[in-house]
Design a protein around this motif. Structure first.
Motif, short mmCIF file in Angstrom:
data_model
loop_
_atom_site.label_atom_id
_atom_site.label_comp_id
_atom_site.label_asym_id
_atom_site.label_seq_id
_atom_site.Cartn_x
_atom_site.Cartn_y
_atom_site.Cartn_z
N LEU B 6 0.86 -1.17 0.00
CA LEU B 6 0.00 0.00 0.00
C LEU B 6 0.91 1.23 0.00
CD1 LEU B 6 -3.11 -0.15 0.13
CD2 LEU B 6 -2.95 0.56 2.50
N ASP B 10 -2.14 5.63 -1.51
CA ASP B 10 -3.31 4.80 -1.21
C ASP B 10 -3.83 5.11 0.20
OD1 ASP B 10 -3.32 3.50 -3.66
OD2 ASP B 10 -1.92 1.95 -2.96
N LEU B 11 -2.90 5.19 1.13
CA LEU B 11 -3.30 5.45 2.51
C LEU B 11 -4.00 6.81 2.65
CD1 LEU B 11 -0.36 4.12 4.70
CD2 LEU B 11 -2.74 3.39 4.77
N LYS B 13 -5.71 8.26 0.34
CA LYS B 13 -7.05 8.14 -0.26
C LYS B 13 -8.03 7.53 0.75
CE LYS B 13 -5.56 7.23 -5.04
NZ LYS B 13 -5.48 6.09 -5.98
N VAL B 14 -7.57 6.45 1.42
CA VAL B 14 -8.45 5.77 2.38
C VAL B 14 -8.74 6.69 3.57
CG1 VAL B 14 -8.69 3.79 3.92
CG2 VAL B 14 -7.63 3.50 1.68
N VAL B 16 -9.37 9.74 3.72
CA VAL B 16 -10.47 10.70 3.52
C VAL B 16 -11.78 10.09 4.04
CG1 VAL B 16 -11.81 11.98 1.80
CG2 VAL B 16 -9.32 11.81 1.58
N LEU B 17 -11.99 8.83 3.70
CA LEU B 17 -13.19 8.14 4.21
C LEU B 17 -13.04 7.88 5.71
CD1 LEU B 17 -15.89 6.65 3.73
CD2 LEU B 17 -14.56 4.58 3.28
N GLY B 18 -11.85 7.50 6.11
CA GLY B 18 -11.63 7.16 7.52
C GLY B 18 -11.91 8.32 8.45
N THR B 19 -11.40 9.47 8.11
CA THR B 19 -11.63 10.63 8.99
C THR B 19 -13.12 10.99 9.01
OG1 THR B 19 -11.04 12.05 7.14
CG2 THR B 19 -9.33 11.65 8.79
N ALA B 20 -13.78 10.86 7.87
CA ALA B 20 -15.22 11.15 7.83
C ALA B 20 -15.98 10.19 8.74
CB ALA B 20 -15.74 11.06 6.40
#
Lengths: 197, 526
Positions: B6, B10-11, B13-14, B16-20
């Motif tokens: 990874l 990549d990290l 990108k992920v 952005v969803l994770g913090t949300a």
């Protein structure tokens, strides 16, 4: 001077080069998924009395996650990953995460949270409510405040997402993480525009 | 298949969803300056609603010794916010309920009819009720004992001796395990007891003697009350109600007023002050008049505490306003407007100047205030503590009392005995306003120091703050039998911070559950 001239020689066999990295990400994905399963079991037990539908959903999720974790640990090794299966697991985990976000920023899943109480005899138990309840003439769903258990579950699921993404082939992985980026951006936009509370 | 890996990209990108996913569900909690979900346009601006007082209830009948009242606990749709319909429960369909004025020496019979729905429409519990006249030394069977429950469709006649000195009391629901919800829905009101001493004092009377029933609620999007007891810690609203009105404005004449302050909130304590820092006098506590008034600039009021204060508006220019504000207490959940309570606006000169003073001596000291530690026949220690999601007194709960078939008691003095209780709250996370039924007590010390100035009068609720140890001294009587002790954070009480004591003998004539049980059917005429 060429790039290859400065790169240290890697004398490992192809298997030796692959296996430790594979094992690491396999374990990351499996540990995240298994921990999420365990936390969903805890959540099911705490919701069983008042929100049996929600508890059943948590149990079902836990079972699927447990099976996925077992498959990740015991399944094919080395380069034998089934890309579709990993992609499916990744999609499922992301959907669970999104369901958590929706449950705690909207009333879309409010019916699952409908609170209840009971008092069949004269010294019966106190009414229990999971979060805020509108004391109207009929039960109305309300946005539910999150708890630490739910947040911890999402945190380990996000770790599982990272692990699962890492198991995908490079091109698929890039596409998958780009889709996750889009999903994340959409969530933020939905919040900024007031769609998510 | 290439090696799993990874990249940093990549990290990112992920993430952005994770913090949300991790942050957005909490933003409403962490950034919340309001608890209500109703549109802010439906909440009135603070101090824009006119002040009002609850009506005084007339007896349905009086004879040589007794005044008879009838109250029906019923569901109705009322209007706490202007133009917003809110389902409520109230005595005679009022929130707060009607005020009862009684006179010492004359008995009151209060018929309570439980006409509430068979189950709570959203919480689902059976709304049994048990009415407690808080501050009255009633017999156990009329004291609102937990377990003496009137089910929907039942009625009960409560007999109150009015045998104590003049004071501000309140009647409210005490139905075991559902007190918080029932009171939050509106089952609370004042009861004012007068006597010859009170009537003879040159303090404000009549229209200058004003009840202030303070509470806090939150509203759901549809205008109904929003209930959240925060895992039994307590319910905190973002709208402060005074006599059922949100942050009202009261027109006052340029003279002194007497306010009967009652904190009827579920969990919110208040630190009241006047916005201009002006001092005011505390003239009475829960159990009636102090011997001497106490001048203060702040008044800490825990749930169920009553203080009578006199505020002087003589110097307030006509058309000018000052506010009664809440400076907050430790660990209360505060919102944008929970620091505001009530506004006073001077309307003009006094139209009546009688009863416009605060004498240096109000009365002879209440008997509880004359007690000394040397008179105590026993010293008892009481530890208030949270144990998982249950609130305990010395590690026990009301469930332990129920399991003992109501035999287990914390203390067992005889009528006339004096005891000293040392109450400890070692927690830093919450305070407990502890209520001892039947008696008036003296707050002897607070953390080894003398009681606050505002507490130098007879009390029946004592504010046990975070990390505090408070010693109280009381003589038991005049009645005998079993009475409750509990935290008056009503969510704590319901979950299950309550025990009991027994004074003298417990017999069939004073069994709190069996001596005067509620009845079904149409009650006879009073």
């Amino acid at each position: 001077m060429t790039a290859s001239a400065v790169r240290p020689a890697d004398h490992r066999t192809p298997e030796a080069r692959h296996v430790p990295v594979t094992t690491r990400w396999r374990w990351v994905a499996a540990a995240g998924t298994a921990t999420a399963a365990a936390l969903h079991v805890v959540a099911a037990s705490t919701h069983l009395q008042l929100q049996p539908t929600l508890a059943a959903g948590f149990l079902l999720t836990a079972l699927v996650q447990l099976g996925a974790a077992a498959w990740l640990v015991l399944g094919p090794r080395g380069s034998g990953w089934d890309t579709r299966a990993v992609g499916l697991l990744l999609t499922g985990t992301v959907l669970v995460v999104l369901a958590f976000v929706a449950a705690h920023t909207t009333t879309w899943l409010g019916d699952l949270h409908t609170a209840g109480g009971h008092g069949a005899h004269a010294t019966g138990h106190a009414a229990e409510a999971d979060g805020a309840v509108a004391l109207g003439l009929a039960a109305l769903p309300e946005v539910q405040a999150p708890d630490l258990l739910g947040t911890a579950t999402v945190a380990v699921e996000l770790i599982a997402v990272v692990g699962l993404a890492a198991l995908l082939p490079a091109r698929t992985r890039s596409r998958a993480t780009s889709l996750l980026l889009v999903a994340g951006l959409l969530v933020w936009v939905a919040w900024l525009t007031g769609l998510l509370g | 298949m290439p090696s799993p890996s990874l990249s940093r990209r990549d990290l990112l990108k992920v993430s952005v969803l994770g913090t949300a996913a991790l942050a957005l569900p909490w933003q409403g909690v962490l950034s919340g300056k309001s608890a209500s979900r109703i549109a802010s346009s439906k909440l009135p601006r603070p101090y824009s609603v006119p002040f009002a007082v609850p009506p005084v209830l007339a007896p349905v009948r009086s004879d040589a010794t007794t005044d008879y009242y009838q109250l029906t606990q019923k569901a109705f749709v009322g209007e706490l916010l202007p133009g917003v319909r809110t389902p409520l429960w109230g005595y005679n369909g009022l929130v707060p309920g009607p005020t009862i004025r009684a006179r010492a020496g004359r008995q009151t019979v209060m018929r309570q009819i439980n006409a509430l729905p068979a189950t709570h429409p959203t919480l689902g519990y059976v709304p049994w009720t048990s009415t407690h006249l808080h501050g009255m030394p009633s017999k156990p069977q009329y004291d609102g004992y937990a377990g003496d429950n009137s089910m929907p469709g039942q009625w009960k006649d409560y007999v109150y001796p009015n045998s104590c000195s003049a004071r501000t009391l309140w009647y409210h629901d005490h139905g075991v395990h559902h007190t918080a919800e029932n009171v939050y829905m509106g089952l609370a009101a004042q009861y004012q007891l007068t006597d010859a001493i009170e009537e003879s004092l040159p303090i404000p009377h009549g229209r200058y003697d004003v009840p202030l029933i303070i509470g806090d609620v939150a509203f759901a999007a549809d205008g109904s009350l929003l209930w959240d007891d925060n895992t039994h810690s307590g319910s905190y609203g973002d709208v402060i109600l005074v006599n059922g009105r949100p942050w009202p404005t009261m027109a006052v004449e340029q003279r002194r007023y007497r306010f009967r302050v009652l904190n009827a909130s579920i969990a919110r304590g208040y630190r009241l002050a006047l916005s201009n820092g002006q001092p005011f006098h505390v003239i009475a506590t829960d159990g009636g008049f102090m011997a001497q008034p106490q001048q203060v600039t702040e008044l800490i009021v825990g749930m169920a505490e009553r203080y009578e204060i006199v505020v002087d508006f003589t110097a307030l220019p006509v058309g000018q306003s000052i506010q009664l504000v809440n400076r907050g207490v430790k660990n209360a959940v505060d919102y944008d407007h929970t620091g505001k309570v009530l506004q006073f606006r001077a309307s003009g000169p006094a139209t009546d100047t009688s009863g416009n003073s605060v004498p240096a001596v109000l009365t002879t000291p209440h008997e509880a205030m004359t007690l000394t530690p040397a008179m105590a026949r026993a010293t008892k220690k009481m530890r208030l503590k949270r144990d998982a999601d249950i609130w305990t007194i010395n590690g026990e709960t009301w469930s332990d009392v129920e399991r003992s078939d109501y035999e287990r008691v914390f203390s067992h003095p005889d009528v006339g005995d004096v005891e000293l209780w040392e109450i400890e709250n070692s927690s830093g996370g919450w305070f407990h306003p502890l209520h001892v039924h039947l008696v008036d007590f003296q707050v002897l010390t607070r953390n080894g120091r003398p009681a606050r100035a505002q507490e130098r009068g007879p009390k029946d609720v004592v504010y046990i703050g975070e990390g505090e140890t408070v010693r109280i001294l009381m003589r038991f009587g005049p009645e005998h039998g079993r009475y409750m002790i509990h935290c008056h954070n009503l969510s704590h009480e319901d979950h299950d911070m309550m025990t009991q004591f027994q004074v003298g003998v417990h017999d069939a004539d004073c069994d709190p559950r069996l001596a005067a049980p509620p009845a079904y059917g149409t009650p006879p005429a009073l």
